[in-house]
Design an enzyme around this catalytic site. Sequence first.
Site, PDB file in Angstrom:
ATOM      1  N   HIS A   1      56.208  28.414  89.848  1.00 18.80           N
ATOM      2  CA  HIS A   1      55.894  27.043  89.419  1.00 18.80           C
ATOM      3  C   HIS A   1      55.649  26.127  90.610  1.00 18.80           C
ATOM      4  O   HIS A   1      55.937  26.475  91.750  1.00 18.80           O
ATOM      5  CB  HIS A   1      57.013  26.472  88.535  1.00 18.80           C
ATOM      6  CG  HIS A   1      58.320  26.243  89.229  1.00 18.80           C
ATOM      7  ND1 HIS A   1      59.290  27.216  89.348  1.00 18.80           N
ATOM      8  CD2 HIS A   1      58.833  25.142  89.838  1.00 18.80           C
ATOM      9  CE1 HIS A   1      60.331  26.722  89.998  1.00 18.80           C
ATOM     10  NE2 HIS A   1      60.079  25.468  90.318  1.00 18.80           N
TER      11      HIS A   1
ATOM     12  N   HIS B   1      57.939  20.990  95.928  1.00 21.61           N
ATOM     13  CA  HIS B   1      58.208  22.393  96.276  1.00 21.61           C
ATOM     14  C   HIS B   1      57.310  23.344  95.514  1.00 21.61           C
ATOM     15  O   HIS B   1      56.730  22.985  94.491  1.00 21.61           O
ATOM     16  CB  HIS B   1      59.681  22.747  96.016  1.00 21.61           C
ATOM     17  CG  HIS B   1      60.095  22.718  94.564  1.00 21.61           C
ATOM     18  ND1 HIS B   1      60.594  21.584  93.959  1.00 21.61           N
ATOM     19  CD2 HIS B   1      60.092  23.683  93.608  1.00 21.61           C
ATOM     20  CE1 HIS B   1      60.885  21.872  92.695  1.00 21.61           C
ATOM     21  NE2 HIS B   1      60.585  23.133  92.449  1.00 21.61           N
TER      22      HIS B   1
ATOM     23  N   GLU C   1      56.803  21.291  87.276  1.00 23.61           N
ATOM     24  CA  GLU C   1      58.099  20.623  87.288  1.00 23.61           C
ATOM     25  C   GLU C   1      57.904  19.235  87.907  1.00 23.61           C
ATOM     26  O   GLU C   1      57.349  19.121  89.008  1.00 23.61           O
ATOM     27  CB  GLU C   1      59.091  21.442  88.129  1.00 23.61           C
ATOM     28  CG  GLU C   1      60.474  20.829  88.245  1.00 23.61           C
ATOM     29  CD  GLU C   1      61.430  21.671  89.117  1.00 23.61           C
ATOM     30  OE1 GLU C   1      61.000  22.728  89.641  1.00 23.61           O
ATOM     31  OE2 GLU C   1      62.581  21.248  89.285  1.00 23.61           O
TER      32      GLU C   1
ATOM     33  N   GLN D   1      61.107  26.867  97.318  1.00 20.25           N
ATOM     34  CA  GLN D   1      62.288  27.111  96.476  1.00 20.25           C
ATOM     35  C   GLN D   1      62.277  28.575  96.048  1.00 20.25           C
ATOM     36  O   GLN D   1      61.469  28.977  95.212  1.00 20.25           O
ATOM     37  CB  GLN D   1      62.235  26.191  95.248  1.00 20.25           C
ATOM     38  CG  GLN D   1      63.417  26.332  94.314  1.00 20.25           C
ATOM     39  CD  GLN D   1      63.248  25.494  93.044  1.00 20.25           C
ATOM     40  OE1 GLN D   1      62.227  25.583  92.372  1.00 20.25           O
ATOM     41  NE2 GLN D   1      64.229  24.672  92.739  1.00 20.25           N
TER      42      GLN D   1
HETATM   43  N1  CMX Z   1      53.545  30.308  84.957  1.00 24.33           N
HETATM   44  C1  CMX Z   1      52.437  30.485  84.191  1.00 24.33           C
HETATM   45  N2  CMX Z   1      52.460  30.984  82.937  1.00 24.33           N
HETATM   46  C2  CMX Z   1      53.660  31.338  82.445  1.00 24.33           C
HETATM   47  C3  CMX Z   1      54.853  31.170  83.171  1.00 24.33           C
HETATM   48  C4  CMX Z   1      54.766  30.647  84.479  1.00 24.33           C
HETATM   49  N3  CMX Z   1      55.849  30.456  85.231  1.00 24.33           N
HETATM   50  N4  CMX Z   1      55.895  31.588  82.407  1.00 24.33           N
HETATM   51  C5  CMX Z   1      55.374  32.008  81.257  1.00 24.33           C
HETATM   52  N5  CMX Z   1      54.031  31.839  81.263  1.00 24.33           N
HETATM   53  C6  CMX Z   1      53.094  32.187  80.199  1.00 24.33           C
HETATM   54  C7  CMX Z   1      53.208  33.660  79.870  1.00 24.33           C
HETATM   55  O1  CMX Z   1      52.330  34.429  80.679  1.00 24.33           O
HETATM   56  C8  CMX Z   1      52.796  33.716  78.417  1.00 24.33           C
HETATM   57  O2  CMX Z   1      51.390  33.730  78.298  1.00 24.33           O
HETATM   58  P1  CMX Z   1      50.668  34.718  77.257  1.00 24.33           P
HETATM   59  O3  CMX Z   1      51.100  34.209  75.893  1.00 24.33           O
HETATM   60  O4  CMX Z   1      49.212  34.488  77.540  1.00 24.33           O
HETATM   61  O5  CMX Z   1      51.165  36.085  77.564  1.00 24.33           O
HETATM   62  C9  CMX Z   1      53.301  32.380  77.863  1.00 24.33           C
HETATM   63  O6  CMX Z   1      53.474  31.512  79.001  1.00 24.33           O
HETATM   64  C10 CMX Z   1      54.652  32.521  77.176  1.00 24.33           C
HETATM   65  O7  CMX Z   1      55.476  33.225  78.062  1.00 24.33           O
HETATM   66  P2  CMX Z   1      56.734  34.090  77.649  1.00 24.33           P
HETATM   67  O8  CMX Z   1      56.887  35.212  78.627  1.00 24.33           O
HETATM   68  O9  CMX Z   1      56.703  34.434  76.169  1.00 24.33           O
HETATM   69  O10 CMX Z   1      57.920  33.135  77.977  1.00 24.33           O
HETATM   70  P3  CMX Z   1      58.590  32.009  77.115  1.00 24.33           P
HETATM   71  O11 CMX Z   1      57.620  31.360  76.191  1.00 24.33           O
HETATM   72  O12 CMX Z   1      59.841  32.588  76.548  1.00 24.33           O
HETATM   73  O13 CMX Z   1      58.979  31.003  78.298  1.00 24.33           O
HETATM   74  C11 CMX Z   1      58.514  29.022  79.506  1.00 24.33           C
HETATM   75  C12 CMX Z   1      58.003  30.411  79.099  1.00 24.33           C
HETATM   76  C13 CMX Z   1      57.522  28.444  80.485  1.00 24.33           C
HETATM   77  C14 CMX Z   1      58.647  28.167  78.247  1.00 24.33           C
HETATM   78  C15 CMX Z   1      59.933  29.186  80.163  1.00 24.33           C
HETATM   79  O14 CMX Z   1      59.821  30.027  81.270  1.00 24.33           O
HETATM   80  C16 CMX Z   1      60.574  27.874  80.581  1.00 24.33           C
HETATM   81  O15 CMX Z   1      61.156  27.162  79.775  1.00 24.33           O
HETATM   82  N6  CMX Z   1      60.471  27.513  81.884  1.00 24.33           N
HETATM   83  C17 CMX Z   1      60.989  26.244  82.400  1.00 24.33           C
HETATM   84  C18 CMX Z   1      62.367  26.389  82.974  1.00 24.33           C
HETATM   85  C19 CMX Z   1      62.407  27.249  84.204  1.00 24.33           C
HETATM   86  O16 CMX Z   1      61.518  28.022  84.515  1.00 24.33           O
HETATM   87  N7  CMX Z   1      63.523  27.111  84.960  1.00 24.33           N
HETATM   88  C20 CMX Z   1      63.740  27.824  86.196  1.00 24.33           C
HETATM   89  C21 CMX Z   1      63.321  26.999  87.386  1.00 24.33           C
HETATM   90  C22 CMX Z   1      64.495  26.213  87.969  1.00 24.33           C
HETATM   91  C23 CMX Z   1      64.096  25.243  89.026  1.00 24.33           C
HETATM   92  O17 CMX Z   1      62.948  25.152  89.462  1.00 24.33           O
HETATM   93  O18 CMX Z   1      65.009  24.492  89.483  1.00 24.33           O
HETATM   94 CO    CO Z   2      61.637  24.140  90.897  1.00 24.37          CO
END
Ligand code: CMX
Ligand code: CO
Length: 153
Positions: A98, A27, A148, A74
């Site tokens: 993602h 997805h 993912e 999604q």
């Molecule tokens: N794609 C690309 N880059 C991303 C991103 C994304 N989705 N999310 C965050 N970033 C980047 C930010 O731009 C930032 O970069 P800079 O430092 O250059 O500005 C960096 O990562 C850190 O971002 P942040 O805003 O400080 O966010 P966090 O570190 O607090 O969290 C992440 C980022 C990825 C660790 C967190 O979003 C996470 O754990 N994601 C996984 C879980 C998730 O998204 N679950 C929902 C989906 C459910 C599903 O699919 O079922």
């Molecule tokens: Co997903």
Amino acid sequence: MSTGVNSSEQTAGGAAADGGVLTAIDHVGIVVDDLDAAVGFYEQTFGAKVVHRERVEKDGVEEALLAAGGNYVQLLTPTREDSAVAKWLAKHGSGLHHVGYRVDSCQVALDRAVAAGVRALDAAPRPGSRGTTVAFLHPKSAYGTLIELVQEG
Ligand code: CMX
Ligand code: CO
């Protein structure tokens, strides 16, 4: 379910014939501020059908899955202010968030990525939506893409 255009190159078990672990794009995850409006957009614009809807408390999201062939769109919206998706939405607005790659074994794919030096967000595979097993990889160690890994079951 179809395994996509490369199915002829895959074994009966779905593993990539070349030994790689990605068997299909499962997805694309799109974060939106209004889930019902976004679902309506896909239904009206493309005739797409919602095949699953779920609140995933661990991730603080509500999702709607729409079928696109053997793969999914999604749509995600946050259910609480402190979720990763809420933070992302506040910063970027609606958009592509993602990519979910289908794998036969989330554990095998995660181990392989970690061994290659990729930073995992999940130390171990965990339950995802619709009964899947998932693990996320950090976008900063994957060319700016939140990845993912998705295993059926
Ligand atoms: N794609 C690309 N880059 C991303 C991103 C994304 N989705 N999310 C965050 N970033 C980047 C930010 O731009 C930032 O970069 P800079 O430092 O250059 O500005 C960096 O990562 C850190 O971002 P942040 O805003 O400080 O966010 P966090 O570190 O607090 O969290 C992440 C980022 C990825 C660790 C967190 O979003 C996470 O754990 N994601 C996984 C879980 C998730 O998204 N679950 C929902 C989906 C459910 C599903 O699919 O079922
Ligand atoms: Co997903």
